[in-house]
Design a protein around this motif. Sequence first.
Motif, short mmCIF file in Angstrom:
data_model
loop_
_atom_site.label_atom_id
_atom_site.label_comp_id
_atom_site.label_asym_id
_atom_site.label_seq_id
_atom_site.Cartn_x
_atom_site.Cartn_y
_atom_site.Cartn_z
N PHE A 8 -117.43 30.66 -8.61
CA PHE A 8 -116.01 29.75 -7.74
C PHE A 8 -115.65 31.39 -7.22
N VAL A 10 -113.73 33.52 -5.36
CA VAL A 10 -112.24 32.88 -5.17
C VAL A 10 -110.97 34.29 -4.87
N LYS A 26 -104.95 31.28 -1.53
CA LYS A 26 -105.44 29.88 -0.51
C LYS A 26 -106.21 28.79 -1.38
N GLU A 27 -106.24 29.25 -2.69
CA GLU A 27 -106.90 28.23 -3.90
C GLU A 27 -105.96 27.18 -4.39
N LEU A 36 -106.69 23.23 -4.51
CA LEU A 36 -107.96 23.00 -4.15
C LEU A 36 -108.66 23.20 -5.32
N ILE A 37 -108.44 24.01 -6.38
CA ILE A 37 -108.92 25.01 -6.94
C ILE A 37 -109.19 23.56 -7.97
N THR A 56 -112.40 36.24 -9.02
CA THR A 56 -111.08 37.12 -8.45
C THR A 56 -111.05 37.99 -8.07
N LYS A 60 -104.30 36.99 -7.61
CA LYS A 60 -105.28 35.94 -8.04
C LYS A 60 -104.73 35.43 -9.51
N ILE A 63 -104.64 31.50 -10.19
CA ILE A 63 -105.37 30.45 -10.71
C ILE A 63 -105.76 30.71 -12.67
N PRO A 131 -114.05 26.80 -2.92
CA PRO A 131 -113.11 26.10 -3.27
C PRO A 131 -112.40 25.62 -1.52
N ASP A 132 -113.22 26.25 -0.36
CA ASP A 132 -112.01 26.02 0.87
C ASP A 132 -112.80 24.38 1.45
#
Length: 291
Positions: A8, A10, A26-27, A36-37, A56, A60, A63, A131-132
Motif C-alpha cells: 500500500f 501511502v 489522506k489515507e 480509506l486505508i 509510508t 503518517k 496509519i 488507497p485513493d
Amino acid sequence: MKIRKAVFPVAGLGTRVLPATKAMPKEMLTIVDKPLIQYVVDEAREAGIEHFVFVTGRNKGVIEDHFDKMFELDTTLEARGKKAEQEILAANQPEAGAMSFTRQQAPLGLGHAVWCARDIVGDEPFAVVLPDELVLNTPGCLKQMIEAATALDAKANLIAVEAVPDDRTHQYGICGVGKRHGKIFEVDGMVEKPPKGTAPSNLSITGRYILQPEIFKILETQERGAGGEIQLTDAMIGLSKSQKFYGVEFEGERHDCGSKPGFLRANIAFGMARDDLRDGLRAEMKKYLEK
Ligand code: G1P
C-alpha cells in the motif's frame, strides 16, 4: 498463483484535498465511518492477502496506530459491555506480525514507492493497492483479479482497468488492448498520462496491480517519466518485454477518493450500500434537495 503480500503506497501528500490533509494523512480520510486505508486493507484480506506492507512517509504514523490495538479503548468498551463496538475493532485488526511499515524518504513517484517495499516483498508475486481508489463491489476488485490470475501462467502480471471518457485519458496510465480471453485481455502497450488525443485506448489503469518480483530490478534503474517522477507504468512497460501483462475489466463502481467531488460521491455511494444507513441517508438527502 498464490499472492500473499500486498503493498500500500501511502506516502503521498494529498495536495488535492487540502486543507484536510495538512496534518492528517489522506489515507485516514473517512468514507462513512472507516478510513480509506481500512477499506483497502479489508479488500486485500477478502482476497486472501496475509501480509500488508505500507510504504509510508513523514506524518503518517497515525496509519500504524490505526491498525494497532488500543488498550484503553478495549478496556473501556469491555467494562461498559459495548460488545458491538468491540467486534468492529476486532474485525478491523490484522493479526500481530502481519503488517510491515517502511518509509519512502522522498516523493519520487509511485514506482519508487513500490521499489521501497522490495526487501519486505522478496522473491514472490505481490499486489499493489492504491488507497485513493475504492471499488464498491462484492467480491472486491483484488479478489476478482486473483481469481482471474489462477487461469494464467505463474509469471503473469495483471492490472485492473476501467474505461474513462476520452477527455480524461491524459490523467491516467492507459493500456492498449490485445487478444481477449473471456473477461481479461492481453495488454498491448501501456503509456503513463498520454498527452490529449494520443491515448491507445480509453482503458485506464486503476489502482490495483498484481506484479512479479522482477519489477524491482527494473525499478532500481528506472528513469523519471511523466511529471518528473519514477513511474510504475514505465517499469511495467520494461517488464512487459519479458513477461505477459493482462488487463482485468472488473465488476464494480470505481471511486476516486483523492479528489473532492470523488470523495463526496464515495461517501454517498458507500452510505447507500449499507443496510443500516440507506433509508436514513435517503431521507436526509431528499429533505436537503427539496430545500
Ligand atoms: C497512478 C498511476 C496511473 C494510474 C493512477 C490510478 O497515477 O501512475 O497509471 O492510472 O494512479 O489512480 P497518480 O494518480 O498517482 O498520478
